[in-house]
Every structure is written in structure tokens, then in C-alpha cells.
Design an enzyme around this catalytic site. Structure first.
Site, PDB file in Angstrom:
ATOM      1  N   ARG A   1      58.902  92.087  42.935  1.00  0.00           N
ATOM      2  CA  ARG A   1      58.384  90.999  42.094  1.00  0.00           C
ATOM      3  C   ARG A   1      56.986  90.568  42.524  1.00  0.00           C
ATOM      4  O   ARG A   1      56.112  90.364  41.680  1.00  0.00           O
ATOM      5  CB  ARG A   1      59.332  89.796  42.110  1.00  0.00           C
TER       6      ARG A   1
ATOM      7  N   ASN B   1      64.536  88.971  39.208  1.00  0.00           N
ATOM      8  CA  ASN B   1      65.666  89.720  39.765  1.00  0.00           C
ATOM      9  C   ASN B   1      66.918  89.433  38.945  1.00  0.00           C
ATOM     10  O   ASN B   1      67.125  88.295  38.509  1.00  0.00           O
ATOM     11  CB  ASN B   1      65.939  89.319  41.215  1.00  0.00           C
TER      12      ASN B   1
END
Length: 89
Positions: A18, A36
Site C-alpha cells: 500500500r 488491504n
């Protein structure tokens, strides 16, 4: 300008995925988000020009610890009002 929704599968959580996507997307002036999922996958919505999105995907696949085994992609309608890229929890 295009907007695409992705599901990334592989070694994509706990490896800086990320953060890497946020950094590269911001550098490439892309908008959208990355998040996520509970099953170990990562989802992302990425908006911008096709060439910059392809550069982002190439950068993601060249990470040391990140290993994208597969990704599902779907084209979405562009959101003209979106102006930044963010990491979601």
C-alpha cells in the site's frame, strides 16, 4: 483518462504494498485509493492516463518483497471530482 478497479493476489500484504502504491501513484499524478482485504488480497481503484497506470503497475511488480501472482481488473466510470490518492485501512 480511465478509472480501473483491481484486486491483487499474491504476497501483497505485510510487504509495503500500500505504501509503495501510494508513493508511486502520487508521483505519477494518479488518483484513487488502495486497501488491504481480510483474505490477504489488496484492492485498489486507480484513475489517470493509461500510460501512467501501466508505469505504476510495472513499479509494483519490481518491488523486492512484493510478488503479484495475479490481478483482476475492471474498468469503471471516471470520477472527475477525485483529486488525490489515499491509503485506506
Amino acid at each position: 483518462m480511465v478509472r480501473k478497479y483491481y484486486i491483487f493476489k499474491g504476497r501483497v500484504q505485510g510487504v509495503g504494498f500500500r505504501f509503495t502504491m501510494y508513493r508511486e501513484a502520487t508521483r505519477l499524478n494518479l488518483t484513487g485509493w488502495v486497501k488491504n482485504l481480510y483474505d490477504g488480497d489488496v484492492e485498489a481503484c486507480i484513475q489517470g492516463d493509461e500510460q501512467s497506470i501501466n508505469r505504476l503497475l510495472k513499479a509494483m511488480q519490481s518491488g523486492h518483497f512484493i510478488r503479484i501472482e495475479s490481478m483482476d481488473v475492471e474498468e469503471l466510470e471516471v470520477l472527475p471530482s477525485e483529486s488525490s490518492f489515499e491509503m485506506k485501512n
